[in-house]
Design a protein around this motif. Structure first.
Motif, PDB file in Angstrom:
ATOM      1  N   SER A   6       0.838  -1.192   0.000  1.00 33.19           N
ATOM      2  CA  SER A   6       0.000   0.000   0.000  1.00 33.19           C
ATOM      3  C   SER A   6       0.875   1.244   0.000  1.00 33.19           C
ATOM      4  N   PRO A   7       0.351   2.356  -0.512  1.00 34.74           N
ATOM      5  CA  PRO A   7       1.063   3.622  -0.349  1.00 34.74           C
ATOM      6  C   PRO A   7       0.908   4.057   1.105  1.00 34.74           C
ATOM      7  N   GLU A   8       1.930   4.701   1.654  1.00 37.88           N
ATOM      8  CA  GLU A   8       1.815   5.135   3.052  1.00 37.88           C
ATOM      9  C   GLU A   8       0.805   6.269   3.185  1.00 37.88           C
ATOM     10  N   GLN A   9       0.698   7.100   2.165  1.00 40.01           N
ATOM     11  CA  GLN A   9      -0.277   8.190   2.173  1.00 40.01           C
ATOM     12  C   GLN A   9      -1.463   7.814   1.287  1.00 40.01           C
ATOM     13  N   PRO A  10      -2.651   8.341   1.591  1.00 36.41           N
ATOM     14  CA  PRO A  10      -3.849   7.953   0.838  1.00 36.41           C
ATOM     15  C   PRO A  10      -3.750   8.284  -0.644  1.00 36.41           C
ATOM     16  N   VAL A  11      -4.338   7.408  -1.453  1.00 38.95           N
ATOM     17  CA  VAL A  11      -4.421   7.587  -2.899  1.00 38.95           C
ATOM     18  C   VAL A  11      -5.893   7.527  -3.288  1.00 38.95           C
ATOM     19  N   ALA A  12      -6.292   8.305  -4.278  1.00 39.19           N
ATOM     20  CA  ALA A  12      -7.692   8.323  -4.714  1.00 39.19           C
ATOM     21  C   ALA A  12      -8.159   6.923  -5.105  1.00 39.19           C
ATOM     22  N   HIS A  13      -9.332   6.549  -4.602  1.00 37.10           N
ATOM     23  CA  HIS A  13      -9.965   5.263  -4.934  1.00 37.10           C
ATOM     24  C   HIS A  13      -9.082   4.071  -4.568  1.00 37.10           C
ATOM     25  N   SER A  15      -8.993   1.726  -2.154  1.00 35.54           N
ATOM     26  CA  SER A  15      -9.596   0.418  -1.872  1.00 35.54           C
ATOM     27  C   SER A  15     -10.153  -0.218  -3.142  1.00 35.54           C
ATOM     28  N   ALA A  16     -10.752   0.601  -4.006  1.00 31.89           N
ATOM     29  CA  ALA A  16     -11.287   0.079  -5.271  1.00 31.89           C
ATOM     30  C   ALA A  16     -10.170  -0.477  -6.139  1.00 31.89           C
ATOM     31  N   VAL A  17      -9.035   0.206  -6.160  1.00 28.46           N
ATOM     32  CA  VAL A  17      -7.889  -0.268  -6.939  1.00 28.46           C
ATOM     33  C   VAL A  17      -7.388  -1.594  -6.376  1.00 28.46           C
ATOM     34  N   VAL A  18      -7.275  -1.677  -5.049  1.00 32.25           N
ATOM     35  CA  VAL A  18      -6.809  -2.915  -4.421  1.00 32.25           C
ATOM     36  C   VAL A  18      -7.736  -4.073  -4.752  1.00 32.25           C
ATOM     37  N   ASN A  19      -9.035  -3.865  -4.613  1.00 26.91           N
ATOM     38  CA  ASN A  19      -9.993  -4.933  -4.904  1.00 26.91           C
ATOM     39  C   ASN A  19      -9.930  -5.364  -6.369  1.00 26.91           C
ATOM     40  N   THR A  20      -9.788  -4.396  -7.263  1.00 27.50           N
ATOM     41  CA  THR A  20      -9.696  -4.721  -8.690  1.00 27.50           C
ATOM     42  C   THR A  20      -8.440  -5.526  -8.983  1.00 27.50           C
ATOM     43  N   ILE A  21      -7.318  -5.122  -8.375  1.00 27.06           N
ATOM     44  CA  ILE A  21      -6.063  -5.843  -8.607  1.00 27.06           C
ATOM     45  C   ILE A  21      -6.121  -7.239  -8.002  1.00 27.06           C
ATOM     46  N   TRP A 177       1.288   2.805  -7.650  1.00 31.71           N
ATOM     47  CA  TRP A 177       0.591   3.931  -7.013  1.00 31.71           C
ATOM     48  C   TRP A 177       0.985   5.291  -7.580  1.00 31.71           C
ATOM     49  N   ASN A 178       2.129   5.390  -8.237  1.00 32.61           N
ATOM     50  CA  ASN A 178       2.516   6.647  -8.869  1.00 32.61           C
ATOM     51  C   ASN A 178       2.002   6.756 -10.298  1.00 32.61           C
ATOM     52  N   SER A 179       1.330   5.704 -10.760  1.00 31.27           N
ATOM     53  CA  SER A 179       0.820   5.700 -12.132  1.00 31.27           C
ATOM     54  C   SER A 179      -0.627   6.201 -12.181  1.00 31.27           C
ATOM     55  N   PRO A 180      -0.991   6.926 -13.240  1.00 29.85           N
ATOM     56  CA  PRO A 180      -2.390   7.332 -13.402  1.00 29.85           C
ATOM     57  C   PRO A 180      -3.285   6.142 -13.762  1.00 29.85           C
ATOM     58  N   GLN A 181      -2.664   5.010 -14.135  1.00 27.94           N
ATOM     59  CA  GLN A 181      -3.411   3.800 -14.475  1.00 27.94           C
ATOM     60  C   GLN A 181      -2.829   2.602 -13.719  1.00 27.94           C
TER      61      GLN A 181
END
Length: 202
Positions: A6-13, A15-21, A177-181
């Motif tokens: 996980s990123p240490e700081q929050p990233v937009a969406h 949990s949704a990204v984690v579930n999708t991955i 986490w640094n990627s827009p996709q």
């Protein structure tokens, strides 16, 4: 095998990204959220699909593990040096972190796997790995008891080097986490890994 931190700081969406991955084939997800309160950590874990709970690894808040249904704990190097894992050696699958192959080779079989880092200069932590990386140390591995997971600076362009050098698995962080996709980054690497495995077993 591929893991995600996980990123240490929050990233937009996030949990949704984690579930999708996870849906796309992620093996393990490491939660590094040291700053969260107990309530916040419980909420973060609850946002992950319960079907994947056994594939979640905590780096902190170990006292919540049983309550949250988590079976895997990651002990940081500084905590391992103080034997803080002894309180969790029963009932949990343990992993840890090292930064030299010499230390990796001394790990005992209580550890399922260990992150060895940085294999490349870090993507998420600027400056980390600029003067020293461990990729060239992997050939000195002589520990048959613990799986070696490469971490640090791994992306779509260089991940194959880590497997070629002798790692059992890789862990991604900044590349995702640094990627827009972020999902696409995971998909690209994951599909390529499975293609190579399928080809190699023919």
């Amino acid at each position: 095998m591929m893991m995600l931190l996980s990123p240490e700081q929050p990233v937009a969406h996030e949990s949704a990204v984690v579930n999708t991955i996870f849906d796309r084939g992620l093996s393990l997800f490491h939660i590094r959220k040291y700053q969260l309160t107990d309530v916040e950590m419980a909420a973060y874990v609850d946002a992950i699909d319960p079907d994947y709970r056994k594939q979640v690894v905590l780096h902190s808040h170990f006292h919540l593990a049983n309550e949250l249904g988590i079976e895997r704990l990651h002990v940081r190097e500084e905590d391992r040096k103080q034997n803080r894992q002894e309180a969790f050696m029963t009932g949990f699958t343990l992993s840890t972190s090292v930064h030299t192959i010499a230390i990796f080779n001394t790990l005992t079989a209580i550890w399922d796997y260990a992150f060895l880092s940085p294999v490349f200069s870090s993507i998420s932590k600027k400056g980390y790995g600029m003067t020293h990386t461990v990729l060239d140390e992997l050939h000195l591995r002589c520990n048959p008891h613990v799986q070696l997971v490469g971490l640090g600076g791994i992306d779509e362009q260089n991940y194959t080097q880590v497997f070629t050098a002798g790692a059992d698995a890789i862990a991604l962080l900044g590349a995702v986490w640094n990627s827009p996709q972020p999902v696409q980054v995971f998909d690209t690497i994951n599909k390529d890994i499975h293609t190579k495995i399928h080809h190699d077993t023919k």
